[in-house]
Scaffold this motif. Structure first.
Motif, PDB file in Angstrom:
ATOM      1  N   PHE A 177       0.804  -1.168  -0.100  1.00 45.84           N
ATOM      2  CA  PHE A 177       0.082  -0.134  -0.248  1.00 45.84           C
ATOM      3  C   PHE A 177       0.812   1.171  -0.120  1.00 45.84           C
ATOM      4  O   PHE A 177       0.656   2.286  -0.930  1.00 45.84           O
ATOM      5  N   PHE A 178       1.994   1.192   0.859  1.00 42.47           N
ATOM      6  CA  PHE A 178       2.874   2.805   0.946  1.00 42.47           C
ATOM      7  C   PHE A 178       3.522   2.402  -0.227  1.00 42.47           C
ATOM      8  O   PHE A 178       4.055   3.658  -0.806  1.00 42.47           O
ATOM      9  N   THR A 179       3.808   1.714  -0.910  1.00 45.73           N
ATOM     10  CA  THR A 179       4.883   1.572  -1.978  1.00 45.73           C
ATOM     11  C   THR A 179       4.003   2.054  -3.162  1.00 45.73           C
ATOM     12  O   THR A 179       4.557   3.031  -4.044  1.00 45.73           O
ATOM     13  N   GLU A 180       2.499   1.963  -3.461  1.00 48.39           N
ATOM     14  CA  GLU A 180       1.859   2.338  -4.278  1.00 48.39           C
ATOM     15  C   GLU A 180       1.619   3.830  -4.168  1.00 48.39           C
ATOM     16  O   GLU A 180       1.521   4.439  -5.047  1.00 48.39           O
ATOM     17  N   VAL A 181       1.471   4.284  -2.808  1.00 51.05           N
ATOM     18  CA  VAL A 181       1.091   5.754  -2.512  1.00 51.05           C
ATOM     19  C   VAL A 181       2.467   6.530  -3.056  1.00 51.05           C
ATOM     20  O   VAL A 181       2.424   7.589  -3.503  1.00 51.05           O
ATOM     21  N   ALA A 182       3.421   5.775  -2.468  1.00 58.71           N
ATOM     22  CA  ALA A 182       4.959   6.274  -3.060  1.00 58.71           C
ATOM     23  C   ALA A 182       5.150   6.451  -4.424  1.00 58.71           C
ATOM     24  O   ALA A 182       5.569   7.573  -4.795  1.00 58.71           O
ATOM     25  N   ARG A 227      -2.450   5.885  -6.422  1.00 54.13           N
ATOM     26  CA  ARG A 227      -1.542   6.494  -7.126  1.00 54.13           C
ATOM     27  C   ARG A 227      -2.102   7.946  -7.050  1.00 54.13           C
ATOM     28  O   ARG A 227      -1.276   8.872  -7.055  1.00 54.13           O
ATOM     29  N   ALA A 228      -3.374   8.118  -7.196  1.00 50.91           N
ATOM     30  CA  ALA A 228      -4.124   9.343  -7.110  1.00 50.91           C
ATOM     31  C   ALA A 228      -4.014  10.004  -5.738  1.00 50.91           C
ATOM     32  O   ALA A 228      -3.845  11.230  -5.679  1.00 50.91           O
ATOM     33  N   PHE A 229      -3.857   9.156  -4.771  1.00 52.62           N
ATOM     34  CA  PHE A 229      -3.781   9.680  -3.406  1.00 52.62           C
ATOM     35  C   PHE A 229      -2.443  10.285  -3.079  1.00 52.62           C
ATOM     36  O   PHE A 229      -2.250  11.447  -2.826  1.00 52.62           O
ATOM     37  N   GLY A 238       3.523  13.042   4.461  1.00 53.02           N
ATOM     38  CA  GLY A 238       3.676  11.489   4.926  1.00 53.02           C
ATOM     39  C   GLY A 238       2.940  11.118   5.994  1.00 53.02           C
ATOM     40  O   GLY A 238       1.862  11.743   6.313  1.00 53.02           O
ATOM     41  N   TYR A 239       3.202   9.858   6.594  1.00 49.58           N
ATOM     42  CA  TYR A 239       2.404   9.207   7.678  1.00 49.58           C
ATOM     43  C   TYR A 239       3.369   9.355   8.911  1.00 49.58           C
ATOM     44  O   TYR A 239       4.423   9.084   9.008  1.00 49.58           O
ATOM     45  N   PHE A 240       2.678  10.064   9.929  1.00 46.80           N
ATOM     46  CA  PHE A 240       3.309   9.979  11.268  1.00 46.80           C
ATOM     47  C   PHE A 240       2.371   9.502  12.448  1.00 46.80           C
ATOM     48  O   PHE A 240       1.332   9.832  12.312  1.00 46.80           O
ATOM     49  N   SER A 241       3.051   9.003  13.459  1.00 45.44           N
ATOM     50  CA  SER A 241       2.440   8.576  14.664  1.00 45.44           C
ATOM     51  C   SER A 241       2.567   9.735  15.806  1.00 45.44           C
ATOM     52  O   SER A 241       1.494   9.634  16.624  1.00 45.44           O
ATOM     53  N   ARG A 242       3.302  10.258  15.765  1.00 43.37           N
ATOM     54  CA  ARG A 242       3.704  11.546  16.585  1.00 43.37           C
ATOM     55  C   ARG A 242       2.535  12.714  16.576  1.00 43.37           C
ATOM     56  O   ARG A 242       2.224  12.922  15.670  1.00 43.37           O
ATOM     57  N   SER A 243       2.536  13.337  17.709  1.00 44.05           N
ATOM     58  CA  SER A 243       1.472  14.359  17.764  1.00 44.05           C
ATOM     59  C   SER A 243       1.660  15.573  16.715  1.00 44.05           C
ATOM     60  O   SER A 243       3.018  15.599  16.324  1.00 44.05           O
TER      61      SER A 243
END
Length: 334
Positions: A82-87, A297-299, A129-134
């Motif tokens: 999933f993250f590979t496709e988004v990237a 990919r559109a994402f 990107g994706y982050f878990s931090r505040s």
């Protein structure tokens, strides 16, 4: 307590905007020496930036040309397709602009994410990107740098975000299963500490069809093929009467397909399986995976479009234009 909580908060472009009494876009235009801003306003912005000690990004300081702009793309796991496709979508959109992308893989580790944050703000012109931090941590480590958060809606106005709205797609999936006569539908949720929002969507959709979701019908799964297989095995061992499962994502669902075969179950005759994400990988398994799908990919491309606007000072896309919606794609597994 992490070391980030003891470090002073750095001045952001929004602080400069508030001090000068202008918009963030006006600050960006002033720092980029755009012709459409009048001299007195520009000077007021520059004075505010100097008084506050604001450190603008490389782009705002004029140290790079548009064709050398660099985006930092942060993902938690490049082994997850999933993250590979988004990237891939983000890389293609950036390449079309002549921009560079530096990819940071945090491996889902909080300390690695912190290490990335400590260096990324001074190395790139924008962060996606994706982050878990505040968001407070993100604000501290990315002063003056546009940030677009993937998969979540931001709280702080200085950030932009692209959430995924899959509730209608999950509702379609449950309606399809109910229409096929399934009354005992389980879920393979992710193994986070709290129930995922996708589980909440699933429960609401089941309730709309008068379907009970027994406590034992939700199994937690690591986001791997093996994790999906183990979760289905646990679910079926305790509740062999379950006839369909909805999985948190396609990787987990593919693991469930493999495990169903080991149980001697025919998919979809004995057990229907529906995933979430719509990965191309789902077309390579047998049977092909039905999924609540987003255009990955559109994402990624949408994230770059918003980043472009933020970096250049153009009007950003409105929140309503940034939501990515998922819909049911039926294949062979359900």
């Amino acid at each position: 307590m992490s070391s980030s909580s003891t470090e002073p908060r750095r001045v952001t472009i929004h602080d400069v905007a508030r001090s000068a009494g202008v918009s963030r876009q006006t600050v960006s235009r002033a720092l980029n020496d755009k012709a459409e801003i009048d001299g007195s306003t520009k000077q007021r912005v520059l004075d505010a930036a100097r008084e506050l000690g604001y450190r603008p990004s490389r782009f705002a300081r004029g140290l790079v040309r548009p064709d050398t702009t660099t985006i930092g793309l942060v993902v938690p796991d490049l082994l997850n397709p999933f993250f590979t496709e988004v990237a891939s979508g983000a890389l293609a959109a950036a390449r079309a602009r002549g921009w560079h992308v530096v990819v940071y893989d945090t491996a889902g580790d909080a300390e690695q994410e912190l290490a990335t944050l400590r260096v990324i703000g001074s190395q790139v012109d924008a962060v996606v990107g994706y982050f878990s931090r505040s968001e407070e941590d993100l604000d501290r480590f990315t002063p003056g740098v546009p940030v677009v958060l993937l998969g979540r809606e931001p709280r702080l106005p200085r950030f932009s975000g692209i959430p995924i709205d899959g509730e209608d797609g999950v509702r379609e999936a449950v309606a399809h299963l109910a229409g096929r006569g399934h009354r005992r539908i389980g879920m393979l949720d992710d193994d986070g500490r709290e129930p995922s929002v996708r589980q909440l969507w699933f429960r609401r959709a089941a309730a709309e069809h008068g379907l009970a979701v027994a406590p034992g019908w939700i199994a937690r799964a690591a986001q791997t093929v093996d994790g999906g297989g183990a979760a289905l095995a646990s679910l079926l061992a305790a509740h062999p009467d379950v006839t369909a499962v909805f999985a948190f994502n396609d990787v987990i669902a593919i693991g469930a397909l493999r495990e169903a075969r080991r149980f001697g179950l025919r998919v979809p005759d004995d057990l229907a399986v529906i995933g979430f994400d719509g990965l191309a990988l789902g077309t390579l398994v047998d049977p092909e995976l039905s999924s609540v799908a987003i255009d990955t990919r559109a994402f990624g491309a949408l994230a770059v479009e918003q980043t472009t606007r933020l970096v250049t000072g153009a009007a950003p896309l409105e929140p309503g234009e940034l939501v990515v919606r998922a819909r049911l794609h039926l294949r062979e597994s359900a």
